[in-house]
Scaffold this motif. Structure first.
Motif, PDB file in Angstrom:
ATOM      1  N   UNK A 181      51.015 -49.363 -48.411  1.00  0.00           N
ATOM      2  CA  UNK A 181      51.367 -48.308 -47.442  1.00  0.00           C
ATOM      3  C   UNK A 181      52.404 -47.365 -48.034  1.00  0.00           C
ATOM      4  N   UNK A 182      53.447 -47.951 -48.656  1.00  0.00           N
ATOM      5  CA  UNK A 182      54.515 -47.084 -49.188  1.00  0.00           C
ATOM      6  C   UNK A 182      54.011 -46.239 -50.350  1.00  0.00           C
ATOM      7  N   UNK A 183      53.143 -46.839 -51.157  1.00  0.00           N
ATOM      8  CA  UNK A 183      52.581 -46.097 -52.296  1.00  0.00           C
ATOM      9  C   UNK A 183      51.820 -44.858 -51.805  1.00  0.00           C
ATOM     10  N   UNK A 184      50.939 -45.069 -50.819  1.00  0.00           N
ATOM     11  CA  UNK A 184      50.148 -43.929 -50.322  1.00  0.00           C
ATOM     12  C   UNK A 184      51.030 -42.930 -49.585  1.00  0.00           C
ATOM     13  N   UNK A 185      52.046 -43.446 -48.893  1.00  0.00           N
ATOM     14  CA  UNK A 185      52.983 -42.558 -48.207  1.00  0.00           C
ATOM     15  C   UNK A 185      53.653 -41.630 -49.228  1.00  0.00           C
ATOM     16  N   UNK A 186      54.125 -42.240 -50.317  1.00  0.00           N
ATOM     17  CA  UNK A 186      54.801 -41.458 -51.372  1.00  0.00           C
ATOM     18  C   UNK A 186      53.848 -40.449 -52.009  1.00  0.00           C
ATOM     19  N   UNK A 187      52.632 -40.893 -52.314  1.00  0.00           N
ATOM     20  CA  UNK A 187      51.702 -40.029 -53.042  1.00  0.00           C
ATOM     21  C   UNK A 187      51.227 -38.848 -52.186  1.00  0.00           C
TER      22      UNK A 187
END
Ligand SMILES: Cc1cc2nc3c(=O)[nH]c(=O)nc-3n(C[C@H](O)[C@H](O)[C@H](O)COP(=O)(O)OP(=O)(O)OC[C@H]3O[C@@H](n4cnc5c(N)ncnc54)[C@H](O)[C@@H]3O)c2cc1C
Length: 237
Positions: free
Chosen positions: A193-199
């Motif tokens: 979730x955090x990865x996609x949020x950041x990207x």
């Protein structure tokens, strides 16, 4: 109309699987399936964690918060509750399989422990149907011979071994042990979730390179020895 709500056509259906905060860190996940005129919505939860009550959570409250989530609520809004139930899924694996044959008796489906939770899928229906058919074929043969002794009925186990049922149960004998690793239901969903949020987030400041963002988030969650241990364990799946 279910078709309109889910954007379906003709005989299409939709299946949604959810993991991460829906079980609040416990083993398991959520599901939402379309049927012809109804929806099936529920949670699969690790009974050992529920029973130990370490999380102080109970299944009905988790179900309430699951159905209250926006991604579920919008699909069930205005619906009528037709049935509410709880059911144990036997996922202990082939290691705890009971005796399948006795004089005058054959055990099939869930009663025989033919169910597998591989994290991505819960499998049981195809085992139940296939083993039911093989039990019926064996029973017909035995009845025709007027002999329902355990020896005659042992052909059932042979059929199961020659089909996908016992080989699959054997291949995935360690699934339970792998899925007992709690990080699968806490660290990895948070990481994704955090990865996609950041990207995907673009705000009013300058944006870091995609690789740098991914590396920073990976470092926070998964670039560590525990991930290596999880990967080593996952080889058993
Ligand atoms: C929440 C949940 C999600 C699942 N998701 C999936 C999935 O996505 N894919 C999949 O393949 N499998 C899934 N499964 C597993 C699958 O439902 C089972 O493996 C399968 O239904 C087993 O079939 P069965 O005929 O052996 O047992 P059951 O379907 O449990 O049928 C047994 C029947 O016997 C009846 N019965 C019990 N006792 C008596 C009695 N004394 N007298 C008369 N009748 C009795 C019961 O009422 C029941 O109707 C899921 C299970 C659950 C609980």
């Amino acid at each position: 109309m279910i078709e309109d709500r889910f954007g379906l056509e003709n005989d299409e259906g939709a299946a949604g699987l959810y993991m991460g905060s829906v079980t609040q860190g416990m083993f398991g996940g959520g599901f939402l399936y379309t049927n012809r005129d109804t929806l099936s919505v529920g949670l699969v939860l690790g009974i050992h964690q529920l029973a130990s009550n370490d999380h102080g959570l109970d299944a009905p409250s988790l179900m309430e918060s699951f159905t209250g989530r926006p991604e579920i609520r919008r699909f069930i809004k205005g619906g009528e509750l037709k049935e509410y139930s709880a059911h144990i899924i036997s996922e202990a694996g082939i290691g705890t399989m009971p005796k399948l044959v006795a004089g005058g008796m054959l055990i099939a489906g869930d009663a025989a422990g033919f169910a597998l939770n591989l994290g991505l899928t819960v499998r049981g229906m195809e085992f139940a149907i296939a083993s039911g058919v093989m039990a019926a074929e064996t029973a017909i043969e035995a009845l025709n011979q007027n002999d329902t002794s355990a020896t005659t009925l042992s052909g059932y186990e042979k059929r199961l071994r020659e089909s996908f049922v016992l080989p699959d149960m054997e291949t995935f004998r360690n699934a339970r042990e792998v899925l007992d690793r709690q990080r699968l239901f806490t660290v990895y969903p948070r990481f994704i979730c955090e990865l996609f949020d950041e990207l995907f987030t673009i705000d009013d400041g300058p944006k870091e390179g995609l690789y740098a963002s991914a590396k920073r988030v990976a470092k926070k969650y998964v670039l560590n020895i525990d991930t290596i241990k999880d990967l080593l364990a996952a080889r058993k799946l």
